[in-house]
Design a protein around this motif. Structure first.
Motif, mmCIF file in Angstrom:
data_model
loop_
_atom_site.group_PDB
_atom_site.id
_atom_site.type_symbol
_atom_site.label_atom_id
_atom_site.label_comp_id
_atom_site.label_asym_id
_atom_site.label_seq_id
_atom_site.Cartn_x
_atom_site.Cartn_y
_atom_site.Cartn_z
ATOM 1 N N ASP A 25 -17.569 7.807 -35.677
ATOM 2 C CA ASP A 25 -17.349 8.571 -34.452
ATOM 3 C C ASP A 25 -15.913 9.106 -34.462
ATOM 4 O O ASP A 25 -14.955 8.366 -34.228
ATOM 5 C CB ASP A 25 -17.576 7.669 -33.235
ATOM 6 N N TRP A 26 -15.757 10.394 -34.752
ATOM 7 C CA TRP A 26 -14.431 10.997 -34.878
ATOM 8 C C TRP A 26 -13.639 10.901 -33.584
ATOM 9 O O TRP A 26 -12.422 10.672 -33.595
ATOM 10 C CB TRP A 26 -14.574 12.462 -35.303
ATOM 11 N N HIS A 27 -14.304 11.064 -32.432
ATOM 12 C CA HIS A 27 -13.602 11.020 -31.144
ATOM 13 C C HIS A 27 -13.004 9.635 -30.894
ATOM 14 O O HIS A 27 -11.885 9.511 -30.374
ATOM 15 C CB HIS A 27 -14.561 11.396 -30.004
ATOM 16 N N VAL B 118 -8.334 5.957 -30.688
ATOM 17 C CA VAL B 118 -7.674 4.718 -31.107
ATOM 18 C C VAL B 118 -6.327 5.013 -31.759
ATOM 19 O O VAL B 118 -5.312 4.388 -31.441
ATOM 20 C CB VAL B 118 -8.570 3.917 -32.091
ATOM 21 N N LEU B 119 -6.300 5.989 -32.671
ATOM 22 C CA LEU B 119 -5.074 6.271 -33.416
ATOM 23 C C LEU B 119 -4.020 6.988 -32.590
ATOM 24 O O LEU B 119 -2.867 7.062 -33.001
ATOM 25 C CB LEU B 119 -5.403 7.093 -34.671
ATOM 26 N N ASP C 217 -3.426 5.959 -29.499
ATOM 27 C CA ASP C 217 -3.060 4.959 -28.488
ATOM 28 C C ASP C 217 -2.029 3.989 -29.066
ATOM 29 O O ASP C 217 -2.326 3.255 -30.017
ATOM 30 C CB ASP C 217 -4.323 4.196 -28.058
ATOM 31 N N PRO C 218 -0.791 3.951 -28.525
ATOM 32 C CA PRO C 218 0.255 3.046 -29.034
ATOM 33 C C PRO C 218 -0.173 1.579 -29.004
ATOM 34 O O PRO C 218 0.207 0.799 -29.886
ATOM 35 C CB PRO C 218 1.427 3.297 -28.082
ATOM 36 N N VAL C 219 -0.956 1.207 -27.991
ATOM 37 C CA VAL C 219 -1.419 -0.187 -27.902
ATOM 38 C C VAL C 219 -2.292 -0.530 -29.106
ATOM 39 O O VAL C 219 -2.184 -1.613 -29.687
ATOM 40 C CB VAL C 219 -2.204 -0.423 -26.588
ATOM 41 N N SER C 220 -3.165 0.413 -29.483
ATOM 42 C CA SER C 220 -4.028 0.188 -30.646
ATOM 43 C C SER C 220 -3.205 -0.007 -31.907
ATOM 44 O O SER C 220 -3.484 -0.884 -32.730
ATOM 45 C CB SER C 220 -4.988 1.365 -30.838
ATOM 46 N N TRP C 221 -2.149 0.803 -32.071
ATOM 47 C CA TRP C 221 -1.295 0.658 -33.242
ATOM 48 C C TRP C 221 -0.561 -0.687 -33.222
ATOM 49 O O TRP C 221 -0.331 -1.298 -34.268
ATOM 50 C CB TRP C 221 -0.294 1.804 -33.318
ATOM 51 N N VAL D 287 -9.912 -0.491 -34.449
ATOM 52 C CA VAL D 287 -8.739 -1.368 -34.562
ATOM 53 C C VAL D 287 -9.028 -2.459 -35.584
ATOM 54 O O VAL D 287 -8.230 -2.745 -36.478
ATOM 55 C CB VAL D 287 -8.380 -1.994 -33.192
ATOM 56 N N LEU D 288 -10.209 -3.071 -35.459
ATOM 57 C CA LEU D 288 -10.603 -4.143 -36.372
ATOM 58 C C LEU D 288 -10.755 -3.633 -37.798
ATOM 59 O O LEU D 288 -10.285 -4.256 -38.755
ATOM 60 C CB LEU D 288 -11.932 -4.754 -35.904
#
Length: 254
Positions: free
Chosen positions: A17-19, A24-25, A27-31, A170-171
């Motif tokens: 899912d590209w969206h 995720v990428l 989002d600073p929290v995700s990083w 993220v995982l």
């Protein structure tokens, strides 16, 4: 059964899912979570990479690289499968309880056995008369052994990853970078742990905290990312300060 299969298929569909990937990428929290997974993987897998290197040392140089490369492919495949199924399973409260209990046990066991060394096991290498080598030959028997060892190492890492986040990308990103790190830059972490041995202890303190985080999530209590990251900084900051003070005392009394 059909519902289970549909949920697993939908989970794997999210990988493409590209969206969601963009979300995720961006989002600073995700990083921050991905960085946490990579750091934890690196610290916990340094010794594991050393074990794998020892396992293939009986092979010629070219075959060593082949065995580790094929093992790396297998490790990626296992992570992909484990994360895909785990995203569905981790929604079940009893899976979280079991996962939290296992991570808690890992942390407890580390501190219980901290003074016990496993060096004798680590340096032995692989027995050339082992059943895998007899069945598949020297190269492929070693590859099979490396694959099994990778799976054993991955179980702990995947469970800890689900304690940090349940977002698929993220995982997946953290896990895949972590596997590459175990093979590619594990030497850096081995040297880092040699210089600051307390970092290994800090990693298991983090594992214990993640176990608590996973367990209280069953009761609907979520630890905000800011508090989680602050705790990580506190753990590793305290570890570095303790190491520096310890080194200073040794110099003063030396």
């Amino acid at each position: 059964m059909s519902e289970l299969l549909n949920n697993v298929v939908q989970t794997y569909a999210q990988f493409f899912d590209w969206h969601m990937w963009v979300e995720v990428l961006s989002d600073p929290v995700s990083w921050g979570l991905i960085g946490t997974l990579v750091l934890m993987e690196g610290l916990l897998s340094a010794d594991n990479a050393l074990v794998l290197a020892v396992m293939v040392r009986h092979l010629p140089e070219k075959q060593r690289k082949k065995a580790l490369f094929y093992g790396l492919l297998g490790a990626y495949a296992f992570r992909f499968i484990a994360i895909g199924i785990g995203v569905f399973l981790i929604k079940l409260w009893w899976v979280k309880v079991i996962g939290a209990a296992y991570l808690g046990w890992l942390s407890f066991k580390y501190f219980r056995d901290k003074r016990k060394k496993q060096a004798d096991e680590d340096i032995q290498g692989m027995n050339k008369n082992s059943i895998l080598i007899r069945m598949f030959g020297t190269l492929w028997g070693t590859v099979a052994a490396v694959e099994l060892m990778d799976i054993a190492f991955s179980v702990d890492s995947v469970l800890a990853a689900f304690g940090v986040s349940e977002k698929v990308w993220v995982l997946l990103t953290g896990g895949m970078i972590g596997v590459l790190m175990m093979r590619g830059v594990a030497g850096v972490f081995i040297k880092l742990i040699d210089k600051v041995p307390e970092l290994e202890t800090a990693a298991y303190v983090l594992i214990g905290f993640i176990a608590i985080k996973m367990l209280i999530a069953v009761a609907g209590i979520e630890i905000p990312p800011a508090i989680f990251f602050a705790f990580i900084l506190l753990i590793f900051g305290t570890t570095i300060v303790y190491h520096l003070k310890k080194g200073k005392k040794i110099k003063e009394h030396g």
